[in-house]
Structures are given as C-alpha cells and as structure tokens.
Write an enzyme that holds these catalytic residues in place. Structure first.
Site, PDB file in Angstrom:
ATOM      1  N   THR A 139       3.857   2.554   3.277  1.00 12.58           N
ATOM      2  CA  THR A 139       3.580   2.381   4.701  1.00 12.58           C
ATOM      3  C   THR A 139       4.853   2.000   5.450  1.00 12.58           C
ATOM      4  OG1 THR A 139       2.496   0.894   6.272  1.00 12.58           O
ATOM      5  CG2 THR A 139       2.841   0.018   4.086  1.00 12.58           C
ATOM      6  N   ASP A 140       4.879   2.310   6.741  1.00 14.54           N
ATOM      7  CA  ASP A 140       6.043   1.902   7.549  1.00 14.54           C
ATOM      8  C   ASP A 140       6.122   0.382   7.696  1.00 14.54           C
ATOM      9  OD1 ASP A 140       3.891   1.515   9.293  1.00 14.54           O
ATOM     10  OD2 ASP A 140       4.764   2.653  10.952  1.00 14.54           O
ATOM     11  N   GLU A 141       4.986  -0.313   7.396  1.00 15.91           N
ATOM     12  CA  GLU A 141       4.988  -1.767   7.592  1.00 15.91           C
ATOM     13  C   GLU A 141       5.952  -2.482   6.657  1.00 15.91           C
ATOM     14  OE1 GLU A 141       1.305  -3.786   8.194  1.00 15.91           O
ATOM     15  OE2 GLU A 141       0.468  -2.138   9.338  1.00 15.91           O
ATOM     16  N   TYR A 190      -0.124  -8.113   3.145  1.00 17.35           N
ATOM     17  CA  TYR A 190      -0.385  -6.692   2.869  1.00 17.35           C
ATOM     18  C   TYR A 190       0.931  -5.930   2.718  1.00 17.35           C
ATOM     19  CZ  TYR A 190      -0.909  -1.765   4.083  1.00 17.35           C
ATOM     20  OH  TYR A 190      -0.790  -0.386   4.091  1.00 17.35           O
ATOM     21  N   LYS A 194       2.774  -4.012  -0.543  1.00 17.48           N
ATOM     22  CA  LYS A 194       3.162  -2.591  -0.550  1.00 17.48           C
ATOM     23  C   LYS A 194       4.662  -2.461  -0.860  1.00 17.48           C
ATOM     24  CE  LYS A 194       0.886   0.522   0.341  1.00 17.48           C
ATOM     25  NZ  LYS A 194       0.006   1.365  -0.517  1.00 17.48           N
TER      26      LYS A 194
END
Ligand code: NAD
Ligand code: DAU
Length: 384
Positions: A139-141, A190, A194
């Site tokens: 994810t970009d997060e 989260y 990741k």
C-alpha cells in the site's frame, strides 16, 4: 503447456474479488485457486458465480497455516502467488494491532517461507522452479504522509496528463508524490505491519532468490468493498439517511483508483514486472474527503427514486483519527513507463458506477449491515 496457475490469497475480499474477476476475463486459460480465511470482511458470496461455475477453486483457510499452504503449493504448483490477504482497516489497527501483525507480518512470512521451501526442493531435485512471481500487495501508506502545499488544488501537469492519455483536468494538492525510492515511514499499526511485510518479501528475494515483486497502490474504490471504508460507508449511510461521519475537517486528501484499474496493474506486475522491484500504482485522482462525501450525496440523490432527506445536512464532523495522514498521492511513472499500465477510469465515472453497483446489489450490502457490523459501528463511532 504454459503454467497459468494463480494462487490468490484474500481473494474473497474487496480488491481480491475484483482481481479474480479481472483475471478470468483477461486470461481464459488461467487456473485460479483462492485461499481466504473469510474473516469479517471476506465474503464468499462475492465469488459465488465463479465457484458455482467451477471457474475457480475456493479454499477456506488461513495464510498462517503452514501445513495448509505447503499442501496447496504442492498440489497446484502455482506460477503466481498474489497475496491480497490482510487486515486492512486503519481504524481497527488503532483499536487492536495484534491481528494486523499476525496476518500481515506472520501470515506473509509463512507464504514466503512455504514458497521458498518449494522452490529450494525443486531446484535441489534438478527441476526448474515453477513459481514465476510472488506478488506482495502492499500500500502507499507505507510511505507515510505528504504535505498539502496547494490547498486549493493545482492542475496536473501537461506531462502527467499526456502520460495518462487523459483529457479531463485533474488536480493535485501538493508538489510531491510518493516514488518507489522513498523511505518507509508508516504512521499506523496497519501501515507498519504492511511495511514489515514488504521488507520481509524483499529480503526473501535477495537472500533466497524468491521471485518477489511488490505493488504499492493508493486508495481503491468500486464494487464489493466492505462498508467500513470511506466510500461504501458513506453510500450505506446516505441510503439509510444516517449521519455521515467526516473525520476532522474533512481536508485530508486521498488519491482514488477504481479497483479494476488496480487489478490490471497487479496482473501487469505479475506477468511482466521485474523481480525484486516495487511498483507504485495510483489513480491520479486526488480528492479531499469532504469533496468525496459531497459528490456521493449528489450521485446517490440522482440515482435513487426517492431522494427525500439526501442532502448535505447529513454531514457530521467528528473527532479526527489519531495520527491521521494528511495526503497521499502516487507517482506511478515506473509502472506506466515499464509496463504500459495506466488507470483508465475517471473518478466521476468510477464513482457513478460504484453507486450504481451498490444500488443494484442492496442485498449484498444489507447482509453485511447487521449484527457484527452494527456492533463495530457503535464501538468505532460512539465516542468520536
Ligand atoms: P479486504 O479487507 O477487503 O479483504 C481482505 C481479505 O483477506 C478478506 O477476504 C479476508 O477474509 C482475507 N484474510 C484476512 N486475513 C486472512 C488470513 N489470515 N488468511 C487468509 N485470508 C485472510 O482488503 P482489500 O481492501 O481488498 O485489500 C487487499 C490488499 O490490498 C491488502 O493487502 C491491502 O493492504 C492492500 N491495499 C488495499 C487498498 C484499499 O484501498 N483497500 C489500497 C492499497 C493496497
Ligand atoms: O491508501 C491505501 C489505503 O487506503 C489502504 O492501504 C487501506 O487498506 C485502506 O483502508 C485505505 O486506507 P484509508 O485510511 O485511507 O481509507 P479509509 O476509507 O478508512 O479512509 C479514507 C479517508 O476518509 C481517510 O482520510 C479517513 C477518512 N474517513 C474514513 C472513514 C471510514 C472519514 O472521514 N470518515 C470515515 O467514516
């Protein structure tokens, strides 16, 4: 004969479902095995047509189960493993991060371990390794947040528009965008889980030669998304005339991509991406949350027969998310230049299609919005 077997983990979730449907459409020869634990957000009904018509094989199970994963690898010798399985909701990770470490870190590690063991055994027996790509869906997060330095929104550059072959004028709320070489700087449990999985996947590539590639995508929307995420949650609340909880002042920016565009990017990375590489995927559709919510109110009002009570008075500003990332924006030049991929669906078209899908599939939504979902909703939103 070419081995076109895909093991898709988390295939009964939102993006996994969109990927499976895309894959079957794209490659009629593909053999697809879905491994999914059917947690609260996994929904076997999303794939019932594919299961009933024997287009896929569905296995209910956990990616952390070593025996099960090893057995599936031995039975099917997949050419591609695509790992969508994850705990995915930031707010839940702030409430309890342990399931996130379990699935996102330990579960991914188990898949990497089992795939490496199979590859090693095949090579030791003088055979070729059957695995062509292990695609880790990230994810970009993992990059953290970007600044908003154009609060009113600036037009996308002519160069970007021509790369995207797009004529509609998009906007950006900042001068920077995430690139693959940026350091990992996760904000939430989260995204930290990741990022950990990304590092493990790259380490297994480097240390053991596992053919890993990673995708880091921006915010997805589209059919089959569980209504805890912004867009389906708002659609559901609008339909029920419930307050629309906007965190903080609603000025945080997300870069929205239609899930089918993401699915096409994942397929491109699986079949043509370079081993050991990370590919950013994004929609080039930056929007402030409050603008997304207002647009949804208008679209829903225009698509339902009775739109009484559907207006902006439903908007309710609530307490902010702790550590709330301000802005995400993806620079997907690498995937665009190397793989010939680009997002095809404009945000307006995608959002209208998404609302239309939820209206046409009220039963899918209503089945979710009961029991456990209502307890979750009360817990998450009562003290905001
Ligand atoms: P989702 O929450 O809708 O679905 C996750 C799926 O994984 C569910 O079907 C669930 O049952 C399954 N699962 C969870 N734990 C499992 C386990 N231990 N073993 C087997 N299956 C398990 O998620 P999503 O939004 O479709 O996201 C899919 C992937 O894409 C995730 O890895 C997520 O980090 C990533 N991602 C999501 C977005 C987004 O906007 N939703 C954007 C970028 C990346
Ligand atoms: O960027 C990719 C990520 O996008 C994925 O990795 C995550 O799995 C996915 O959940 C998503 O994370 P976000 O936190 O950005 O998505 P969410 O839909 O939860 O929230 C989007 C924005 O809307 C965010 O700024 C918080 C805000 N929000 C969210 C909800 C659920 C609200 O204002 N009100 C809400 O009720």
């Amino acid at each position: 004969m070419t081995n076109n077997t895909f093991l898709v983990t988390g295939g009964a979730g939102f993006i996994g479902t969109n990927f499976v449907k895309f894959l079957l459409n794209e490659d009629a020869e593909a053999k697809v095995i879905v491994l999914d634990a059917l947690t609260y957000c996994g929904n076997i009904k999303s794939l019932s047509a594919e299961i009933e018509s024997h287009k896929i094989e569905f296995v209910k199970g956990d990616i952390i189960d070593r025996q099960l994963v090893a057995t599936l690898l031995e039975r099917y010798t997949p050419a591609y493993i695509v790992n969508f399985a994850a705990e995915t909701h930031v707010d839940r990770s702030l409430d309890d991060s342990r399931p996130f470490v379990r699935t996102n870190v330990e579960g991914t590690l188990n898949l990497l371990d089992c795939a490496t063991a199979q590859r090693r055994a095949q090579l030791e027996n003088g055979k070729e390794s059957t695995l062509r790509k292990f695609v880790q869906i990230s994810t970009d997060e993992v990059y953290g947040q970007l600044e908003i330095d154009c609060p009113e929104g600036a037009p996308l550059s002519a160069d970007t528009l021509s790369k995207l072959c797009r004529e509609d004028a998009g906007v950006t709320y900042g001068s920077s965008a995430f690139t693959e070489t940026m350091p990992l700087c996760a904000s939430s449990p989260y995204s930290a889980s990741k990022a950990s999985a990304d590092l493990l996947a790259l380490a297994y590539c480097r240390s053991f030669g596992l053919p890993v590639a990673i995708t880091r995508c921006s915010n997805n929307y589209g059919p089959y998304q569980y209504p805890e995420k912004l867009i389906p949650l708002m659609i559901n609340n609008i339909l029920l005339r419930k307050p629309l909880p906007v965190y903080g002042r609603g000025l945080n920016v997300r870069d929205w991509i239609y899930a089918e565009d993401h699915a096409r990017g994942v397929y491109a990375v699986a079949t043509a991406g370079r081993v050991g590489q990370v590919y950013n995927l994004g929609g080039y559709s930056e929007r402030r949350n409050i603008d997304v919510v207002k647009k949804l109110i208008n679209i829903v009002a225009s698509q339902v027969d009775d739109n009484a009570g559907i207006d902006e008075s439903l908007i309710s500003y609530v307490g902010d998310r702790p550590g709330h990332d301000m802005r995400y924006a993806i620079d997907a030049s690498k995937a665009i230049d190397e793989l010939g991929w680009r997002p095809l669906t404009s945000f307006d078209d995608g959002l209208k299609a998404t609302v239309a899908w939820y209206l046409a599939n009220r039963q899918w939504l209503n089945d979710i919005v009961s029991g456990d979902y209502l307890s979750y909703y009360d817990k998450m939103y009562s003290n905001r």
